[in-house]
Design an enzyme around this catalytic site. Structure first.
Site, short mmCIF file in Angstrom:
data_model
loop_
_atom_site.label_atom_id
_atom_site.label_comp_id
_atom_site.label_asym_id
_atom_site.label_seq_id
_atom_site.Cartn_x
_atom_site.Cartn_y
_atom_site.Cartn_z
N CYS A 7 -7.95 -57.26 30.11
CA CYS A 7 -8.10 -57.14 31.55
C CYS A 7 -6.99 -57.55 32.38
O CYS A 7 -6.54 -58.96 32.25
CB CYS A 7 -9.38 -58.02 31.96
SG CYS A 7 -9.75 -58.20 33.73
N CYS A 22 -7.08 -61.31 27.62
CA CYS A 22 -8.02 -60.70 26.89
C CYS A 22 -9.41 -61.04 27.18
O CYS A 22 -9.42 -62.44 27.17
CB CYS A 22 -7.70 -60.67 25.24
SG CYS A 22 -6.24 -59.65 24.92
#
Length: 299
Positions: A137, A143
């Site tokens: 993201c 992550c």
């Protein structure tokens, strides 16, 4: 007294929503997603040997505002061993092995050069393998995986809830203002006054000029900008949230759902049933959803 109670209630709701959004956002940024430690990865290659012997070595990942998250290698190894033990206990019949997704077996990462537990995947941005990898993201600069997925879903939920709350408060004022505006200036698709669209928002240079002349921006202009924005964000967050809730209900991550074979006989061996799938992610206590206490994902 009635207005005072309403104002107090509004303040409590706003503070509660803002606190949850900020808390879960910080959890997502600074909480480890669950990293599979590899001695050959770029992050661990330059770790001080004395620190490694004392079991207090750390690696820095993600972060925000030049403050990176410090992840303890020893804790990541313990989490990885626990997760590996849990996934190893998931059994499937060898005769139907090809019909299962994801497979409950260890895999090998050629980039990290390490054996990793089932459902782990390599993130090409962070350059590490993540347990139960969902996606990378950019909004949190890291992550989303096994250890922070719950916080990510709740972050989406509270952003959506906050935008809905704001939109509901402004809806009647927005309707009345737009109705009066069109009655005064007439209705045109591209706007009766500025030609910038149906909301007829003034261009930036006009706003700047008005602000210099009056020292403020007209309340109607703010309302015409804020209400559609809140409505748009709440709809987007609802779509994202619904997608993740459907994935949780079926026991998949976002990546696993995208890579699922297009076959009717595919079975997910990690699917515990809808109720247990949600309990595994969010826990059994409703208070931990309402108040963002620090929690750790359990199998």
């Amino acid at each position: 007294k009635g207005k005072r109670k309403t104002k107090t209630l509004h303040t409590i709701i706003v503070v509660w929503l803002a606190f949850n959004v900020l808390s879960h956002y910080l959890y997502c940024i600074y909480k480890s997603p669950g990293i599979v430690i590899s001695p050959k990865s770029e992050m661990t290659a330059n770790i001080d040997s004395s620190a490694a012997k004392r079991n207090d070595a750390v690696i820095k990942i993600g972060g925000c505002c030049f403050i990176q998250s410090r992840v303890k290698i020893n804790e990541e190894k313990k989490r990885c061993n626990f997760y590996k033990h849990c996934t190893t206990n998931v059994k499937i019949e060898e005769s139907t092995q090809n019909a299962h997704h994801p497979m409950p077996i260890d895999t090998f990462c050629h980039k990290c050069e390490i054996h990793r537990p089932a459902r782990s995947h390599h993130c090409r941005v962070c350059k590490v393998c993540v347990l139960e990898y969902d996606h990378h993201c950019p909004w949190i600069n890291g992550c989303i995986g096994y250890n922070n997925y719950r916080n990510f879903v709740l972050l989406i939920f509270y952003i959506m809830l906050g935008c809905w709350y704001g939109a509901c408060l402004l809806a009647l004022d927005f309707y009345a203002m737009m109705r009066e505006y069109f009655q005064l200036h007439g209705f045109k698709i591209m706007g009766p006054q500025y030609g910038t669209g149906i909301l007829d928002l003034p261009p930036p240079w006009t706003l700047l000029k008005d602000y210099r002349n009056t020292g403020k921006i007209d309340d109607d202009v703010i309302l015409r900008a804020v209400f559609p924005f809140l409505l748009f964000v709440s709809i987007c967050m609802f779509v994202f949230l619904l997608d993740h809730l459907l994935s949780i209900a079926k026991g998949f991550t976002t990546l696993e759902k995208k890579t699922r074979p297009d076959r009717n006989d595919v079975v997910n061996p990690f699917d515990l049933g809808i109720r247990k799938n949600f309990e595994r992610v969010f826990g059994k206590s409703l208070i931990n959803i309402i108040i963002p206490f620090p929690t750790h994902t359990k199998w």
